[in-house]
Design a protein around this motif. Structure first.
Motif, PDB file in Angstrom:
ATOM      1  N   UNK A  31       0.821  -1.202   0.000  1.00 50.91           N
ATOM      2  CA  UNK A  31       0.000   0.000   0.000  1.00 50.91           C
ATOM      3  C   UNK A  31       0.860   1.259   0.000  1.00 50.91           C
ATOM      4  N   UNK A  32       0.301   2.380  -0.454  1.00 49.69           N
ATOM      5  CA  UNK A  32       1.043   3.649  -0.425  1.00 49.69           C
ATOM      6  C   UNK A  32       1.317   4.095   1.006  1.00 49.69           C
ATOM      7  N   UNK A  33       2.282   4.999   1.148  1.00 49.89           N
ATOM      8  CA  UNK A  33       2.712   5.438   2.481  1.00 49.89           C
ATOM      9  C   UNK A  33       1.569   6.068   3.270  1.00 49.89           C
ATOM     10  N   UNK A  34       0.728   6.858   2.612  1.00 52.73           N
ATOM     11  CA  UNK A  34      -0.377   7.515   3.319  1.00 52.73           C
ATOM     12  C   UNK A  34      -1.352   6.488   3.893  1.00 52.73           C
ATOM     13  N   UNK A  35      -1.614   5.429   3.120  1.00 47.05           N
ATOM     14  CA  UNK A  35      -2.529   4.377   3.584  1.00 47.05           C
ATOM     15  C   UNK A  35      -1.898   3.583   4.722  1.00 47.05           C
ATOM     16  N   UNK A  36      -0.583   3.321   4.603  1.00 42.46           N
ATOM     17  CA  UNK A  36       0.114   2.609   5.678  1.00 42.46           C
ATOM     18  C   UNK A  36       0.105   3.426   6.962  1.00 42.46           C
ATOM     19  N   UNK A  37       0.311   4.757   6.819  1.00 40.88           N
ATOM     20  CA  UNK A  37       0.316   5.625   7.992  1.00 40.88           C
ATOM     21  C   UNK A  37      -1.025   5.613   8.699  1.00 40.88           C
ATOM     22  N   UNK A  38      -2.091   5.682   7.939  1.00 41.35           N
ATOM     23  CA  UNK A  38      -3.438   5.643   8.529  1.00 41.35           C
ATOM     24  C   UNK A  38      -3.698   4.301   9.193  1.00 41.35           C
ATOM     25  N   UNK A  39      -3.257   3.232   8.517  1.00 41.45           N
ATOM     26  CA  UNK A  39      -3.468   1.890   9.040  1.00 41.45           C
ATOM     27  C   UNK A  39      -2.760   1.718  10.386  1.00 41.45           C
ATOM     28  N   UNK A  40      -1.495   2.123  10.468  1.00 39.74           N
ATOM     29  CA  UNK A  40      -0.740   1.953  11.709  1.00 39.74           C
ATOM     30  C   UNK A  40      -1.220   2.895  12.809  1.00 39.74           C
ATOM     31  N   UNK A  41      -1.743   4.053  12.431  1.00 38.38           N
ATOM     32  CA  UNK A  41      -2.317   4.954  13.432  1.00 38.38           C
ATOM     33  C   UNK A  41      -3.537   4.317  14.082  1.00 38.38           C
ATOM     34  N   UNK A  42      -4.361   3.652  13.267  1.00 40.58           N
ATOM     35  CA  UNK A  42      -5.531   2.950  13.803  1.00 40.58           C
ATOM     36  C   UNK A  42      -5.102   1.802  14.708  1.00 40.58           C
ATOM     37  N   UNK A  43      -4.046   1.077  14.310  1.00 44.38           N
ATOM     38  CA  UNK A  43      -3.556  -0.022  15.137  1.00 44.38           C
ATOM     39  C   UNK A  43      -2.996   0.501  16.465  1.00 44.38           C
ATOM     40  N   UNK A  44      -2.269   1.616  16.407  1.00 42.91           N
ATOM     41  CA  UNK A  44      -1.705   2.196  17.629  1.00 42.91           C
ATOM     42  C   UNK A  44      -2.814   2.614  18.586  1.00 42.91           C
TER      43      UNK A  44
END
Length: 204
Positions: A18-31
């Motif tokens: 996935x693109x960096x923006x999508x990865x960032x959102x994904x990991x923010x939700x996980x955090x």
């Protein structure tokens, strides 16, 4: 539960990068999920102040305010709250054991303006007894009012005989599910145990 969430996070696999923006959102939700899960498992902390007194109040506070109304509620719980009656029994059993008064009962009249102590057929208002039983009653109500929490108790030894202090401490360590932080000047409360840590604080 926290370990299970971590395992789910570490086990995730992506079918595409996935693109960096999508990865960032994904990991923010996980955090966020991990943080909420972690803090949700930390017990709540409640402080029992050093100045305690049985007094009337609409809502119970850990300083003894509202104790009369709370005991009345525990004596005659509403439908679906039968477990509250067990709390009253626990308070009475603790008083019986520590005070060496096997027949003692705690009562609240219909007027809900006082606490009556019945012992061997004699009924007297709580005020007729020494301050030690006042303190012990408040501490007992506090402890049985909440489960699986951390209690910070300021000077639990106030007005309690050293023997009572030791037996009360033993009860906390061996027979309750809560955890405790005690601020005390009494050596009687310093009972060696694998579950007890003693820290000496002083002011220079």
């Amino acid at each position: 539960q926290f370990a299970q969430v971590v395992h789910e996070v570490m086990s995730q696999r992506f079918v595409r990068h996935p693109p960096a923006s999508e990865m960032g959102k994904h990991y923010a939700e996980l955090a966020t999920k991990l943080t909420l899960n972690l803090f949700g498992q930390i017990p709540k902390v409640h402080t029992i102040p050093a100045i305690r007194k049985v007094a009337q109040a609409d809502e119970y506070r850990l300083d003894g305010s509202g104790a009369i109304q709370t005991l009345a509620k525990w004596r005659h719980p509403d439908i679906g709250q039968d477990a509250l009656e067990q709390r009253l029994h626990q308070v009475q059993e603790l008083l019986r054991r520590l005070l060496k008064m096997p027949e003692v009962r705690i009562e609240v009249p219909d007027t809900k303006d006082k606490i009556i102590v019945r012992n061997n057929g004699l009924r007297l208002p709580l005020e007729s007894y020494g301050t030690g039983i006042h303190e012990l009653l408040i501490l007992a109500i506090d402890i049985f009012s909440k489960d699986d929490v951390i209690f910070c108790i300021e000077e639990p030894e106030i007005h309690l005989h050293p023997r009572l202090q030791r037996e009360f401490m033993t009860f906390l360590v061996e027979e309750t599910d809560n955890r405790y932080v005690l601020a005390t000047h009494s050596h009687a409360l310093m009972i060696p145990s694998k579950d007890v840590t003693i820290t000496h604080l002083w002011l220079e």
